[in-house]
Design an enzyme around this catalytic site. Structure first.
Site, PDB file in Angstrom:
ATOM      1  N   GLU A 277      96.294  25.811  34.799  1.00 12.07           N
ATOM      2  CA  GLU A 277      97.785  25.871  34.641  1.00 12.07           C
ATOM      3  C   GLU A 277      98.292  26.897  35.821  1.00 12.07           C
ATOM      4  O   GLU A 277      99.413  26.766  36.204  1.00 12.07           O
ATOM      5  CB  GLU A 277      98.055  26.659  33.117  1.00 12.07           C
ATOM      6  CG  GLU A 277      97.568  25.676  32.056  1.00 12.07           C
ATOM      7  CD  GLU A 277      98.292  24.379  31.950  1.00 12.07           C
ATOM      8  OE1 GLU A 277      99.849  24.361  32.201  1.00 12.07           O
ATOM      9  OE2 GLU A 277      97.842  23.374  32.099  1.00 12.07           O
ATOM     10  N   TRP A 280      98.883  24.702  38.293  1.00 12.70           N
ATOM     11  CA  TRP A 280     100.225  23.921  38.035  1.00 12.70           C
ATOM     12  C   TRP A 280     101.362  25.088  38.753  1.00 12.70           C
ATOM     13  O   TRP A 280     102.431  24.434  39.705  1.00 12.70           O
ATOM     14  CB  TRP A 280     100.358  23.698  36.773  1.00 12.70           C
ATOM     15  CG  TRP A 280      99.978  22.107  36.414  1.00 12.70           C
ATOM     16  CD1 TRP A 280      99.126  21.836  35.660  1.00 12.70           C
ATOM     17  CD2 TRP A 280     100.630  21.198  37.073  1.00 12.70           C
ATOM     18  NE1 TRP A 280      98.965  20.573  35.669  1.00 12.70           N
ATOM     19  CE2 TRP A 280      99.766  20.077  36.445  1.00 12.70           C
ATOM     20  CE3 TRP A 280     101.797  20.730  37.872  1.00 12.70           C
ATOM     21  CZ2 TRP A 280     100.398  18.624  36.649  1.00 12.70           C
ATOM     22  CZ3 TRP A 280     102.194  19.305  38.146  1.00 12.70           C
ATOM     23  CH2 TRP A 280     101.485  18.614  37.539  1.00 12.70           C
ATOM     24  N   TRP A 308     122.555   7.967  35.435  1.00 17.39           N
ATOM     25  CA  TRP A 308     122.614   8.860  34.284  1.00 17.39           C
ATOM     26  C   TRP A 308     123.994   8.680  33.823  1.00 17.39           C
ATOM     27  O   TRP A 308     124.886   7.973  34.393  1.00 17.39           O
ATOM     28  CB  TRP A 308     122.724  10.294  35.181  1.00 17.39           C
ATOM     29  CG  TRP A 308     121.506  10.491  35.802  1.00 17.39           C
ATOM     30  CD1 TRP A 308     121.557  10.606  37.231  1.00 17.39           C
ATOM     31  CD2 TRP A 308     120.242  10.962  35.350  1.00 17.39           C
ATOM     32  NE1 TRP A 308     120.059  10.926  37.483  1.00 17.39           N
ATOM     33  CE2 TRP A 308     119.369  11.095  36.469  1.00 17.39           C
ATOM     34  CE3 TRP A 308     119.841  11.147  33.830  1.00 17.39           C
ATOM     35  CZ2 TRP A 308     117.975  11.760  36.225  1.00 17.39           C
ATOM     36  CZ3 TRP A 308     118.483  11.635  33.719  1.00 17.39           C
ATOM     37  CH2 TRP A 308     117.823  11.760  34.912  1.00 17.39           C
ATOM     38  N   ASN A 344     105.479  25.614  26.456  1.00 13.85           N
ATOM     39  CA  ASN A 344     105.520  24.796  27.404  1.00 13.85           C
ATOM     40  C   ASN A 344     105.485  23.257  26.767  1.00 13.85           C
ATOM     41  O   ASN A 344     106.295  22.534  27.328  1.00 13.85           O
ATOM     42  CB  ASN A 344     104.399  24.871  28.385  1.00 13.85           C
ATOM     43  CG  ASN A 344     104.423  24.029  29.544  1.00 13.85           C
ATOM     44  OD1 ASN A 344     105.336  24.029  30.348  1.00 13.85           O
ATOM     45  ND2 ASN A 344     103.370  23.193  29.656  1.00 13.85           N
ATOM     46  N   TRP A 362     119.194  15.525  35.038  1.00 16.08           N
ATOM     47  CA  TRP A 362     118.048  16.753  35.020  1.00 16.08           C
ATOM     48  C   TRP A 362     118.687  18.006  35.681  1.00 16.08           C
ATOM     49  O   TRP A 362     118.213  19.217  35.118  1.00 16.08           O
ATOM     50  CB  TRP A 362     116.773  16.147  35.714  1.00 16.08           C
ATOM     51  CG  TRP A 362     116.934  16.161  37.191  1.00 16.08           C
ATOM     52  CD1 TRP A 362     117.185  15.212  37.980  1.00 16.08           C
ATOM     53  CD2 TRP A 362     116.781  17.121  38.173  1.00 16.08           C
ATOM     54  NE1 TRP A 362     117.083  15.321  39.199  1.00 16.08           N
ATOM     55  CE2 TRP A 362     117.091  16.589  39.448  1.00 16.08           C
ATOM     56  CE3 TRP A 362     116.231  18.516  38.214  1.00 16.08           C
ATOM     57  CZ2 TRP A 362     116.515  17.056  40.608  1.00 16.08           C
ATOM     58  CZ3 TRP A 362     115.884  19.021  39.312  1.00 16.08           C
ATOM     59  CH2 TRP A 362     116.394  18.659  40.468  1.00 16.08           C
ATOM     60  N   TRP A 385     111.162  19.964  35.462  1.00 19.28           N
ATOM     61  CA  TRP A 385     112.514  19.111  34.995  1.00 19.28           C
ATOM     62  C   TRP A 385     112.091  17.648  35.868  1.00 19.28           C
ATOM     63  O   TRP A 385     112.453  16.689  35.329  1.00 19.28           O
ATOM     64  CB  TRP A 385     113.675  19.754  35.591  1.00 19.28           C
ATOM     65  CG  TRP A 385     114.188  20.480  34.042  1.00 19.28           C
ATOM     66  CD1 TRP A 385     113.972  21.794  33.929  1.00 19.28           C
ATOM     67  CD2 TRP A 385     115.160  20.150  33.189  1.00 19.28           C
ATOM     68  NE1 TRP A 385     114.660  22.306  32.992  1.00 19.28           N
ATOM     69  CE2 TRP A 385     114.935  21.301  32.344  1.00 19.28           C
ATOM     70  CE3 TRP A 385     115.266  18.905  32.571  1.00 19.28           C
ATOM     71  CZ2 TRP A 385     115.726  21.034  31.025  1.00 19.28           C
ATOM     72  CZ3 TRP A 385     116.009  18.815  31.331  1.00 19.28           C
ATOM     73  CH2 TRP A 385     116.145  19.828  30.867  1.00 19.28           C
TER      74      TRP A 385
END
Length: 471
Positions: A277, A280, A308, A344, A362, A385
């Site tokens: 993590e 990331w 969208w 998360n 987004w 996102w």
């Protein structure tokens, strides 16, 4: 005696602070300086929740310095003028700062360093914000990675956490006239909406150390299995402390590996899962470093023409307020508003609902997170996102649309998380607590809203929009 300026930014700590360490090693005394220049981070200037945290982090850093006979001097930007004035006032021989990677900050730093170099004042940017500097992690062909798993395989092989440096009990310093009071920055909200923040968090280095110590026991042993459970204390909750640099990633990685060695097999598995993590977090900065437009532009260029839906202010407000009628989505959004943080797993669910079921852009969701998260980080926010929306380089396939009901049943199997944050459903049992619309009388009785959209219909519409891109 020669003097160095230590330019604090997002390294608001004294222990394991590479800029402070380098300055103390090379000079007789230091001046600690923080320059408030949010406009230099435009268009992503810090949001309200970040400003709240920054106020308290600066306050506690000032206290830590005072305990060591030094002071934190505050100045208003522009950064170049503030640094130049401070350096001239104290006769600084050099300036030290931790390297930043956001495009606006990196460009500012290049400009500032060049100008001060011409003044005869070198600026030294040192590493400390990441486990691995972006140039160190490349493919066999010498090019940047675009997928996390091979990136982490290379980065993990390079990982050698060292024993953290400890700040000296006394920090030789000198004073700088004209410093501002912290209140001059206006970081705290005028209308006090932060009561939940105060209950949930202890900003500053001491709070960060306490949070790390709390993690290095049962949570670490159980992390590999519990980290996806929002109904449990299964994560470290270190993200805001890491963002503001109240802990270094090196400190965290070193402590996690040391604890895993003491605690045994389960903790070793938890440690590797947790280091991934942290990887990331590094990978998000890595992507932003190599793709400076990532905060605003989809990494998958096909999404420049994605269909969208038109901006729906009513739907977005319902989502922001936690009134979508989808319990685990509403629980997450209410947790965010109350505490400035969200688990998360739930972040992925609320982002999936926003971009797939509501089919809102987004960036609108990213901007809301940016203003309301205490751990709002440009790279992490954009990468997260884009991953969920399907337009990132390492994204799950767009057709992976999270079903909030099945996700709720899997990761909040007893309904504790939903009942905590959606008190209208406090007396409702599983499985109905995750799909209360199955009992219309329950909705009438509790006042909880009916679903904003039909999950199956909006999933089908999202897939059709994806297929129109050739997906």
């Amino acid at each position: 005696m020669d003097t160095a300026l230590v330019w604090f930014r997002r390294d608001l700590r004294l222990d394991d602070n590479a800029a402070l360490q380098a300055a103390l090693a090379a000079h007789d005394r230091i001046v600690a300086l923080y320059v408030h220049a949010p406009e230099e981070e435009a268009p992503w200037m810090p949001g309200a929740a970040s400003r709240w945290w920054l106020h308290h982090a600066l306050q506690t850093l000032a206290g830590r310095l005072a305990d060591r006979g030094a002071a934190l001097h505050l100045a208003q930007g522009p950064s170049l003028a503030a640094l130049r004035n401070a350096a001239r006032a104290v006769g600084a021989a050099a300036i030290y700062a931790q390297r930043l990677y956001e495009p606006a900050a990196a460009e500012r730093d290049r400009r500032v360093a060049g100008a001060l170099q011409r003044d005869g004042i070198p600026v030294h940017f040192v590493s400390g914000a990441l486990l691995a500097e972006p140039p160190a992690v490349v493919t066999g062909a010498g090019t940047p990675y675009r997928v996390f798993t091979p990136y982490w395989r290379t980065a993990r092989a390079l990982l050698r956490p060292r024993a953290p440096w400890t700040a000296p009990p006394r920090i030789p310093s000198t004073t700088l006239d004209g410093a501002l009071p912290l209140a001059a920055f206006g970081l705290l909200p005028a209308i006090r909406w932060d009561a939940g923040f105060t209950t949930a968090w202890q900003p500053g280095e001491a709070g960060a150390q306490d949070a790390l110590a709390d993690f290095l026991g049962a949570p670490l042993r159980e992390y590999a299995d519990a980290r996806d459970r929002p109904d449990q204390v299964g994560t470290s909750r270190l993200s805001p402390h890491l963002h503001f640099g109240e802990l270094s990633p090196n400190q965290v990685a070193h402590a996690v590996l040391q604890a895993a060695g003491r605690l045994g097999t389960g903790a070793r598995q938890g440690a590797e899962a947790y280091l991934r993590e942290l990887g990331w977090r590094d990978f998000s900065q890595y992507l932003l470093h190599h793709n400076p437009s990532m905060a605003d532009t989809p990494l998958d260029p096909r999404f420049e023409r994605f269909a969208w839906d038109p901006r729906d202010d009513h739907a977005q407000h319902r989502w922001q307020q936690g009134r979508t009628g989808i319990p685990i989505i509403d629980a997450g959004m209410r947790e965010l508003w109350s505490t400035g943080w969200m688990h998360n797993r739930v972040r992925m669910l609320v982002a999936s609902f926003f971009t797939k079921n509501l089919r809102q852009h987004w960036l609108d969701g990213a901007r809301w997170f940016w203003d309301t998260l205490v751990d709002a980080d440009l790279a992490n926010n954009a990468q997260g996102w884009q991953w969920t929306a399907g337009c990132g380089v390492d994204a799950a396939p767009y057709f992976r649309i999270f079903n909030p009901v099945t996700q709720g049943l899997k990761f909040d199997p007893h309904g504790h998380y939903v009942r905590r944050w959606v008190p209208e459903l406090a007396g409702i049992a599983v499985p109905l607590v995750h799909q209360p619309w199955q009992d219309p009388d329950l909705l009438r009785r509790t006042g909880y809203p009916a679903p904003l959209v039909d999950l199956a219909d909006t999933r089908a519409a999202a897939l059709a929009a994806w297929k129109s891109l050739g997906g």
